[in-house]
Design a protein around this motif. Sequence first.
Motif, PDB file in Angstrom:
ATOM      1  N   GLN A 296       0.919  -0.943   0.230  1.00 15.18           N
ATOM      2  CA  GLN A 296       0.397  -0.195  -0.266  1.00 15.18           C
ATOM      3  C   GLN A 296       1.195   0.981  -0.154  1.00 15.18           C
ATOM      4  O   GLN A 296       0.398   2.047  -0.369  1.00 15.18           O
ATOM      5  CB  GLN A 296      -1.072  -0.207   1.169  1.00 15.18           C
ATOM      6  N   ILE A 297       1.845   1.397   0.886  1.00 12.08           N
ATOM      7  CA  ILE A 297       3.129   2.360   1.312  1.00 12.08           C
ATOM      8  C   ILE A 297       3.157   2.574  -0.789  1.00 12.08           C
ATOM      9  O   ILE A 297       3.384   3.531  -1.003  1.00 12.08           O
ATOM     10  CB  ILE A 297       3.715   2.438   2.005  1.00 12.08           C
ATOM     11  N   ALA A 298       3.744   1.427  -0.797  1.00 15.30           N
ATOM     12  CA  ALA A 298       4.558   1.522  -2.558  1.00 15.30           C
ATOM     13  C   ALA A 298       3.104   2.023  -3.816  1.00 15.30           C
ATOM     14  O   ALA A 298       4.557   2.550  -4.230  1.00 15.30           O
ATOM     15  CB  ALA A 298       4.783   0.081  -3.041  1.00 15.30           C
ATOM     16  N   LYS A 299       2.297   1.763  -3.964  1.00 15.72           N
ATOM     17  CA  LYS A 299       1.455   1.724  -5.074  1.00 15.72           C
ATOM     18  C   LYS A 299       1.154   3.621  -3.975  1.00 15.72           C
ATOM     19  O   LYS A 299       1.266   4.922  -5.118  1.00 15.72           O
ATOM     20  CB  LYS A 299      -0.171   0.982  -4.410  1.00 15.72           C
ATOM     21  N   ALA A 300       1.293   3.796  -3.108  1.00 18.41           N
ATOM     22  CA  ALA A 300       0.921   5.865  -2.646  1.00 18.41           C
ATOM     23  C   ALA A 300       1.641   6.137  -2.660  1.00 18.41           C
ATOM     24  O   ALA A 300       1.395   7.676  -3.751  1.00 18.41           O
ATOM     25  CB  ALA A 300       0.663   5.764  -0.678  1.00 18.41           C
ATOM     26  N   SER A 301       2.982   6.053  -3.010  1.00 15.32           N
ATOM     27  CA  SER A 301       4.047   6.802  -2.914  1.00 15.32           C
ATOM     28  C   SER A 301       4.375   7.240  -4.798  1.00 15.32           C
ATOM     29  O   SER A 301       4.842   8.054  -5.011  1.00 15.32           O
ATOM     30  CB  SER A 301       5.864   5.967  -2.511  1.00 15.32           C
ATOM     31  N   GLU A 302       3.446   5.144  -5.293  1.00 21.69           N
ATOM     32  CA  GLU A 302       3.495   6.181  -6.734  1.00 21.69           C
ATOM     33  C   GLU A 302       3.104   7.222  -7.145  1.00 21.69           C
ATOM     34  O   GLU A 302       3.369   8.101  -8.306  1.00 21.69           O
ATOM     35  CB  GLU A 302       3.389   4.745  -7.852  1.00 21.69           C
ATOM     36  N   TYR A 303       2.014   7.347  -6.541  1.00 21.49           N
ATOM     37  CA  TYR A 303       0.595   8.126  -6.186  1.00 21.49           C
ATOM     38  C   TYR A 303       1.229   9.673  -6.438  1.00 21.49           C
ATOM     39  O   TYR A 303       0.635  11.059  -6.935  1.00 21.49           O
ATOM     40  CB  TYR A 303      -0.817   7.935  -6.178  1.00 21.49           C
ATOM     41  N   VAL A 304       1.916   9.830  -5.670  1.00 24.13           N
ATOM     42  CA  VAL A 304       1.855  11.232  -4.521  1.00 24.13           C
ATOM     43  C   VAL A 304       3.240  11.757  -5.829  1.00 24.13           C
ATOM     44  O   VAL A 304       3.854  12.366  -5.935  1.00 24.13           O
ATOM     45  CB  VAL A 304       3.060  10.847  -2.959  1.00 24.13           C
TER      46      VAL A 304
END
Lengths: 365, 603
Positions: A39-47
């Motif tokens: 989830q963090i990895a996914k979020a960081s991609e969006y950010v």
Amino acid sequence: MCLDGPALSGIRGRPYNSLFMQTIFIIAILGLGFLITFQIAKASEYVAVLRGEEKARKQSNKVNAFMLLAFLVVGLIGVYYCNERLKGKILGPSASVQGVLIDRMLYITIALTGIVFLITQICLFWFSYKYQESDKRKPYYYPHNNKLEMIWTVIPAIALTVLVGFGLFYWFKITGDAPKDAMIVEVTGKQFGWEFRYPGKDGILGKKYFKYIDPAKNNPLGQIWDDPANHDDVWMEQEMHLVVNRPVKLIIGSKDVIHDVGLAHFRMKMDAVPGTPTTMWFTPRFTTKQMIKKTGNPKFVYELSCDQMCGKGHTGMRGVVVVQTQDEFDAWMMDKKPQYYVANPDKDPYAPKPDSVKTVAAIIK
Amino acid sequence: MSEEMNTPQEVVTTHEVHHDEHHVHHHKETFITKYIFSQDHKTIGKQFLITGIIWAIIGGLFSVLFRLQLGYPDQHFPILETFFGHWAKGGQIQPEFYYALITMHGTVLVFFVLTAGLSGTFANLLIPLQIGARDMAAPLLNMLSYWFFFMASVVMVSSLFISTGPAAGGWTVYPPLSALGQASEGSKLGMDLWIVSMALFVVSSLLGGLNYISTILNMRTKGMSMTRLPLTIWALFFTAILGVLSFPVLLSGLILLLFDRNLGTSFYLSDIVVNGQVLPNEGGSAILFQHLFWFLGHPEVYIIILPAMGIASEILSVNSRKPIFGYMAMVGSLFAITVLAFLVWAHHMFVTGLNPFLGSIFVLLTLLIAVPSAIKVFNWLTTLWRGNIRFFPSTLFAIGFVSLFISGGLTGIFLGNSTIDIHLHDTMFIVAHFHIVMGVAGMFGMFAGIYHWFPKMFGRYLNSTLGYIHFWVTMIGAYLIFWPMHYEGLAGMPRRYLDKSSWVSFSQFADLDRMITIVSILVFAVQLMFVFNFFYSIFKGRKVTSQNPWGSNTLEWTTPIRPGHGNWEGEIPEVHRWAYDYGKDGREFIPQVEPIGANESTH
């Protein structure tokens, strides 16, 4: 996976269940940890997409460059720490004269490769850190330099010549012919154990043929009884006795699959191949008793390990080597009965007499 | 020179005709011809990759299982008994199971993952794309190459489920152990299946290899002279040559083994009494098999490492924004390694009773191979020097590859020296050495390649945060697992022991073994995370929007983002320069298709 030892000695109901639960629990934690990471990895991609990919990439570039440098520093400290922790566990100085040469070659190689290791690893990680992407730097177009390439062809070549030179000098010393006065012992591997044969007074091992092998008839090695050289050969299992400071030549064979006579303390090793005898010789430097003193371990014994995978009992294919003074060895050998007499009791001149051991001893003396 | 330029052009023309045929095909493509029995080199590459990944999970899981045994020899893990029944009686891995696990771990990782999964994937994907060809020279044989590999996989998997278990004599399957069913459970049916599977694998490797060689030699686009090829292609070219020349020798050795097992011949058997039974065989030589095996076995490690070297060279140059240093020296050292790879096999046999003089020749040739290896390392370092490095996961894995190749390569100098090998042979030192230099380094090359070419394969990116975590855990983990293992070997601890507690000489490393086990489980978990990232990103990854996302010079980035069968929509582009004009004349990169400018500087 750190499970509690003593409680688990059997497969009983309760600990078994709790263990199962524990395993499930650990797997669940791993799964959860993974989900969070994802989830963090996914979020960081969006950010990253929101903030501008280029900017985010440059940020992570700095982090990774720093990590590479940190890896170098921590890694080198780790190499040092690992050596401090483990150097005391690598069996100490060699217990054979030939092993001393092997150790010396090992240390020459460690010194030389150690230097290369330090230089190249430091360059690799330092360059990675130093030349991380920066808007200010223009990369240097540098496709080749013949002189430089010549230097790093010639220097390794010289270094390796030195290593080959030393290596082969020792190699021929170690693998050359055994001294004429060397004691001879025959070692035979089988699934899963070791057998030894001493040539007796005549110093000659009698002939053998594998089809005569028959432990039920007390002929475990297939000795040919018609050969008189066999009449004084002594056979034994699992324990080999050697004399300190006296070269010994092992004649090595196997009955079934390939084994390997591994003598870690003596730094010696040779395969035991069915159908193709091999040899190796060495000179023990310390008796077992001396080693007990040196290591401070009252249970110390020299071990003979099988080093070539030979089947399910490979791990347990252990023999013991006892190194003694010549007197101790003679005293030990005195009461050993040649296998010829064990297999052919009717030929044993002393068999019926109860005091045969003493008489044989007297004759040997 | 002009002749050299003409040849590829002619071939291109003939291939243009083929292309039209493909176009006809293109319209009638069904799901089966597109994704299963595909003759498109890119799809075949993906098939190799995904099959390789599945094998890597299986092979990696095996290592976790036997690491549990090594780290916790007295513990009981009931879950193992639940899954494996009598193979893990009482939750403890039984010796037969342990040996089956290490044998399959080795076989799977060496052949199915690091040979088929690595060069199968990247040779298929990159050769036509980077030399400028529409497909391989023989697409049908190429497809068959994958399906033979698939059949090999099916046979090998089936051997896992038979009652006597799979082969269990080590991945080197030395006879007589592997020849005699009486000597080991794993030498019964499992061993025959192993041989059949490997025979199919050799066929696959030959079909693939011959195709790679003929494609590279004959189908380069106009202007793509051999000296303009990217180093990946050179590396894959030499890899294919190694495979074509050495795999048949393994096959012949295995066929003789099959005869010894089933037809009563005595190629490898002599003077044997096994389990109290006297065998009739006389006159064979068990050592003969080792010569045949290692005649493949040694080139095999270069079959694994050369593609990784090529991939690392390409990625380091692209992401340093700097030409690879010493291109010709790189090609030359690949060539030298290829030649020497065939002349060093007996260094695996220094303690088999090999004539010491013969041994000395092999020492010389073995240590000679360190020279081209050193050249390569220094050239990689110089490539990084004064670059402008972008750390993508691919770059990190390429740097990690160089680090591991140095560490593992240097311990090779210990082992190649027969004097030291007497002590270290068949100990944990060997295990540490080859895992670092070929196992982990090979995997690193593969990971670097996957991260770099994933956008070309699937038109999407892998998640890079997961990529960074993947790299750092694997890199730190690899060193934690294998660096201290050298010390076990220095103590003479034999490899392939499943419990050292009863030994006076080797029982002092119990703590270390436990640490290694814990780290291996963590590293394995992170690989599963990578696998998840891989499959997730195929469908849901961030889409690639630019044709050339890494700013790379090579031809594959001139194709559409999702190239169809035939790769280029129009004509195949012509090549005007080598692949490494990065940072030249103040320009960040100059693609190979760009003609030499009038004022361009020469080097």
